[in-house]
Motif scaffolding. Structure first.
Motif, PDB file in Angstrom:
ATOM      1  N   HIS A  55      61.462  24.160  22.729  1.00 44.28           N
ATOM      2  CA  HIS A  55      60.705  23.056  22.136  1.00 44.28           C
ATOM      3  C   HIS A  55      61.043  22.891  20.652  1.00 44.28           C
ATOM      4  CE1 HIS A  55      57.531  20.161  21.649  1.00 44.28           C
ATOM      5  NE2 HIS A  55      56.887  20.919  20.784  1.00 44.28           N
ATOM      6  N   ASP A  56      61.295  24.009  19.967  1.00 43.45           N
ATOM      7  CA  ASP A  56      61.652  23.932  18.547  1.00 43.45           C
ATOM      8  C   ASP A  56      62.899  23.081  18.336  1.00 43.45           C
ATOM      9  OD1 ASP A  56      59.542  25.587  18.064  1.00 43.45           O
ATOM     10  OD2 ASP A  56      60.737  27.351  17.547  1.00 43.45           O
ATOM     11  N   HIS A  57      63.880  23.236  19.221  1.00 38.41           N
ATOM     12  CA  HIS A  57      65.104  22.444  19.108  1.00 38.41           C
ATOM     13  C   HIS A  57      64.796  20.957  19.156  1.00 38.41           C
ATOM     14  CE1 HIS A  57      68.098  25.818  20.534  1.00 38.41           C
ATOM     15  NE2 HIS A  57      67.410  26.143  19.462  1.00 38.41           N
ATOM     16  N   ALA A  58      63.934  20.569  20.069  1.00 33.76           N
ATOM     17  CA  ALA A  58      63.575  19.155  20.221  1.00 33.76           C
ATOM     18  C   ALA A  58      62.913  18.628  18.951  1.00 33.76           C
ATOM     19  CB  ALA A  58      62.657  18.968  21.427  1.00 33.76           C
ATOM     20  N   LEU A  59      62.042  19.431  18.345  1.00 31.05           N
ATOM     21  CA  LEU A  59      61.362  19.010  17.124  1.00 31.05           C
ATOM     22  C   LEU A  59      62.347  18.860  15.960  1.00 31.05           C
ATOM     23  CD1 LEU A  59      58.141  21.228  17.287  1.00 31.05           C
ATOM     24  CD2 LEU A  59      58.338  18.778  17.795  1.00 31.05           C
ATOM     25  N   ILE A  60      63.306  19.768  15.885  1.00 30.24           N
ATOM     26  CA  ILE A  60      64.322  19.699  14.826  1.00 30.24           C
ATOM     27  C   ILE A  60      65.159  18.431  14.984  1.00 30.24           C
ATOM     28  CG2 ILE A  60      66.431  20.768  13.928  1.00 30.24           C
ATOM     29  CD1 ILE A  60      65.141  23.503  14.683  1.00 30.24           C
ATOM     30  N   ILE A  61      65.552  18.124  16.201  1.00 30.97           N
ATOM     31  CA  ILE A  61      66.332  16.911  16.459  1.00 30.97           C
ATOM     32  C   ILE A  61      65.543  15.670  16.052  1.00 30.97           C
ATOM     33  CG2 ILE A  61      67.336  15.451  18.267  1.00 30.97           C
ATOM     34  CD1 ILE A  61      68.040  18.041  19.780  1.00 30.97           C
ATOM     35  N   GLU A  62      64.273  15.629  16.421  1.00 35.95           N
ATOM     36  CA  GLU A  62      63.439  14.472  16.097  1.00 35.95           C
ATOM     37  C   GLU A  62      63.329  14.286  14.584  1.00 35.95           C
ATOM     38  OE1 GLU A  62      61.577  11.082  17.069  1.00 35.95           O
ATOM     39  OE2 GLU A  62      62.514  12.507  18.461  1.00 35.95           O
ATOM     40  N   ALA A  63      63.151  15.382  13.847  1.00 34.36           N
ATOM     41  CA  ALA A  63      63.070  15.299  12.382  1.00 34.36           C
ATOM     42  C   ALA A  63      64.376  14.780  11.789  1.00 34.36           C
ATOM     43  CB  ALA A  63      62.721  16.669  11.803  1.00 34.36           C
ATOM     44  N   LEU A  64      65.500  15.236  12.314  1.00 30.33           N
ATOM     45  CA  LEU A  64      66.797  14.782  11.817  1.00 30.33           C
ATOM     46  C   LEU A  64      67.028  13.308  12.137  1.00 30.33           C
ATOM     47  CD1 LEU A  64      68.970  17.914  12.694  1.00 30.33           C
ATOM     48  CD2 LEU A  64      68.310  17.137  10.404  1.00 30.33           C
TER      49      LEU A  64
END
Length: 213
Positions: free
Chosen positions: A177-186
């Motif tokens: 889930h952390d990966h998904a959040l990082i992508i969304e922020a970028l």
């Protein structure tokens, strides 16, 4: 002469890659001795490419040459893991800050593909490869080759710890889930937010006792 050198280089890389994977996956335990004669015999080579392969692995922190004890695989203990996490928590953040400003749609697409590969992984080997790719992309545009070399070494230690704990506990699919959040922020160009998320993501390894990223 160049063909001979290319053949020798290919042999060195092949030996280093096989030994690297065995060490990372725990097939060769920490503290184990690597014998030039045995490795040369296995790969049907002279001692020269074996010594060069050992040098590569030593530069990556996977083996150590000890006086009168030869070449031995380095140990990964709790102190090493803690140091590794703290270094990644600083250096990977630095790399992302410099990389994120240069990210375009193609970088986001690659991150999404790596994230999807993590979610679809059916084994620890597959997940580790996809996870490493995700983090490599985050740092890929920092423009600091020495920093990238250090991060590569840290990721190898990360993978070793992952395999040492993962094989004991058995493979469990991970949502990342952390990966998904990082992508969304970028995607939203929220670089500070992406950096904060990455820092917390790397820090989870200390809290849960399992390398999460």
């Amino acid at each position: 002469m160049s063909e001979l050198n290319n053949a020798s280089s290919s042999t060195v890389d092949r030996i280093a890659e096989v030994l690297r994977l065995r060490i990372i996956r725990g097939e060769i335990a920490g503290g184990a001795a690597l014998r030039q004669d045995h490795v040369a015999q296995e790969f049907q080579s002279s001692h020269v490419p074996v010594r060069e392969a050992f040098r590569q692995l030593e530069a990556e922190g996977l083996v150590l040459t000890l006086p009168r004890r030869g070449v031995r695989v380095t140990m990964v203990d709790r102190a090493t893991v803690k140091e590794n996490a703290e270094m990644r928590g600083s250096l990977e953040i630095l790399a992302l800050r410099h990389s994120a400003r240069k990210f375009g749609a193609e970088h986001i697409a690659r991150l999404e593909q790596a994230h999807a590969a993590c979610a679809a992984a059916g084994s620890l080997v597959e997940w580790d490869a996809a996870n490493n790719l995700f983090h490599d992309i985050l740092s890929s545009e920092c423009g600091m080759p020495r920093l990238l070399a250090v991060l590569k070494q840290l990721q190898l230690t990360n993978s070793r710890y992952l395999f040492s704990t993962g094989f004991k506990r058995g493979w469990q699919p991970r949502s990342d889930h952390d990966h998904a959040l990082i992508i969304e922020a970028l995607k939203e160009r929220k670089i500070d937010r992406a950096v904060q998320l990455l820092s917390m993501h790397i820090g989870t390894m200390e809290r849960v006792g399992f390398v999460a990223g």
